[in-house]
Design an enzyme around this catalytic site. Structure first.
Site, PDB file in Angstrom:
ATOM      1  CD  GLU A 189     -26.092  25.718 -10.312  1.00 32.37           C
ATOM      2  OE1 GLU A 189     -25.662  24.863 -11.115  1.00 32.37           O
ATOM      3  OE2 GLU A 189     -26.611  26.785 -10.658  1.00 32.37           O
ATOM      4  CG  HIS A 190     -24.028  21.417  -6.446  1.00 36.15           C
ATOM      5  ND1 HIS A 190     -22.885  20.700  -6.665  1.00 36.15           N
ATOM      6  CD2 HIS A 190     -23.652  22.715  -6.373  1.00 36.15           C
ATOM      7  CE1 HIS A 190     -21.846  21.527  -6.700  1.00 36.15           C
ATOM      8  NE2 HIS A 190     -22.288  22.759  -6.533  1.00 36.15           N
ATOM      9  CB  SER A 230     -16.374  28.588 -23.635  1.00 35.33           C
ATOM     10  OG  SER A 230     -15.354  28.014 -22.851  1.00 35.33           O
ATOM     11  CB  SER A 231     -15.943  23.211 -22.632  1.00 32.73           C
ATOM     12  OG  SER A 231     -16.881  23.071 -21.594  1.00 32.73           O
ATOM     13  CD  GLU A 233     -16.626  19.473 -21.083  1.00 38.53           C
ATOM     14  OE1 GLU A 233     -17.246  19.921 -22.067  1.00 38.53           O
ATOM     15  OE2 GLU A 233     -16.269  20.190 -20.128  1.00 38.53           O
ATOM     16  CG  ASP A 251     -22.557  22.547 -19.054  1.00 36.71           C
ATOM     17  OD1 ASP A 251     -23.488  22.845 -18.275  1.00 36.71           O
ATOM     18  OD2 ASP A 251     -21.364  22.481 -18.713  1.00 36.71           O
ATOM     19  CE1 TYR A 261     -19.947  18.405  -9.620  1.00 37.22           C
ATOM     20  CE2 TYR A 261     -18.477  16.536  -9.911  1.00 37.22           C
ATOM     21  CZ  TYR A 261     -19.644  17.204 -10.231  1.00 37.22           C
ATOM     22  OH  TYR A 261     -20.494  16.667 -11.170  1.00 37.22           O
TER      23      TYR A 261
END
Ligand code: ADP
Ligand code: MG
Length: 390
Positions: A38-39, A130-131, A163, A175, A225
């Site tokens: 993560e990150h 979901s995107s 995106e 993703d 972020y």
């Protein structure tokens, strides 16, 4: 043989009701959850996600002109756009299918006009991507209706560009890669620098992945972020005089970081310690999954959570509550926040037999601690995107 799209009947019926006649094909693409790493993506590091059994399906049929007509059944929305579109137009939801068409065309692929209907069950805005599922399902639908064959990598990159550049969300590559390329029963170890990937068999029979959505929106996530990314870049700059080959924190070992700890500010050091150790944990986690070492995998997830909470400081009271509650259940071997933080979801690795008690304890204790109800999704690693012709 490609898996049957989960919402086949629903999207076919909606297609027939909207346009008359049957669609030519139905494409499917899953959401995802990151097990660990993560990150690390924007530090050129590694991530280890799986695709989950929640997916978006697109039913599509070629048209004789350059029009794209799309209907989003779940949103009750419908719109059309021309294939030669040059600027984003219409509401945000439309920009996902639009952007994918535009990016594929910019990469030189000749698409056809289509009629399309889409629907799915990836929870929207819960951090399960979901995107990406929408983008990757559309990329397959566009390619298949135009009769062109694209690799999973091409599909993922066009979707990511859509995106970033068309919707305007600065996501990493994870993703779309896992939605496009996942394999059933495997996690995807992705090198975010080289975009090389490896399917890691999950040798953990009788274990499932449980996603727990805190239902807290990630309001702070955007600004924090940006600050974390800046902290990491500053840490790299501070290390470069001593370690000239370092381009990103991915190039720094935990030992090297400690050797040069005095050159960083306290905040930079905390952020960098998270990233370099998380990279090491992610590689070790891949080995643990392969070896069927659930105990070690659980420990790594637990360390990852503590590090995100204490060093990277991106957890939240709700995420900590759900992780602590899950960890207290017998048969839950590991739990951690997943995704950017400040809300969103946590992920746990649990024995099948622990799922029912886990669900019960979360239903009892999470509302007591937070005043909210968590949503729980039980997942096994699903295959990445595909399509079937009807
Ligand atoms: P997530 O974490 O789920 O990816 P995002 O905010 O990145 O959250 O993406 C959610 C957006 O993706 C929705 O607002 C919508 O525009 C689009 N989307 C996701 N699922 C669907 C769906 N089933 N139908 C139409 N649009 C969808
Ligand atoms: Mg998203």
């Amino acid at each position: 043989m490609n898996p049957t799209p989960k919402h086949l009947d629903r999207v076919v019926a909606a297609f027939e009701a909207t346009y008359g006649g049957r669609p030519e094909l139905v494409a499917r693409a899953p959401g995802r959850v990151n097990l660990i790493g993560e990150h690390t993506d924007y530090n050129d590091g590694w991530v280890l996600p799986i695709a989950i059994p929640y997916e978006v399906n697109v039913a599509a049929k070629t048209r004789q002109d350059d029009q794209m007509r799309v209907r989003a059944v779940d949103l009750g929305k419908q719109a059309s756009f021309g294939l030669d579109i040059e600027e984003p137009s219409g509401d945000t939801w439309l920009r996902y299918p639009q952007g994918v068409a535009v990016m594929l065309r910019r990469e030189g692929h000749a698409l056809q006009g289509i009629d399309a209907v889409y629907a799915g069950d990836v929870p929207r805005g819960s951090g399960l991507s979901s995107s990406a599922a929408v983008e990757v399902a559309f990329a397959h639908a566009y390619a298949a209706t135009a009769g062109i064959s694209l690799s999973g990598r091409q599909i993922a990159l066009a979707s990511k560009r859509a995106e970033n550049e068309w919707v305007g969300v600065p996501t990493g590559v994870m993703d779309q890669f896992v939605s496009a390329l996942a394999r059933e029963g495997h996690a995807l170890l992705l090198d975010c620098r080289t975009l090389e990937y490896e399917h890691i068999p999950i040798n953990l029979p009788d274990m499932v992945v449980v996603v727990m959505d805190t239902t807290v929106s990630r309001a702070l996530a955007g600004s924090e972020y940006g600050k974390r990314r800046a902290d990491c870049e500053a840490a790299v700059q501070a290390l470069q005089p001593h370690l000239p080959d370092v381009k990103a924190l991915r190039d720094v070992s935990p030992e090297q970081l400690e050797e040069h700890a005095d050159d960083l500010t306290d905040v930079q050091l905390k952020r960098a310690r998270h990233v370099v150790r998380e990279n090491a944990r992610t590689l070790e986690a891949a080995a643990a999954l392969r070896a069927g070492d659930a105990g070690r995998m659980g420990e790594l997830m637990h360390s990852s959570h503590e590090s995100l909470r204490d060093l990277y400081e991106v957890s939240s009271p709700d995420l900590n509550a759900v992780v602590e509650i899950a960890s207290s259940v017998d048969g839950v071997v590991g739990a951690r926040m997943t995704g950017g933080g400040f809300g969103g979801s946590a992920v746990a690795l649990a024995q099948q037999s622990a799922v029912e008690p886990l669900q019960r304890v979360i239903a009892e204790q999470y509302p007591q601690r937070t005043g909210r109800h968590a949503k729980v999704f039980v997942c096994e690693a699903d295959p990445g995107a595909s399509f079937i012709r009807l």
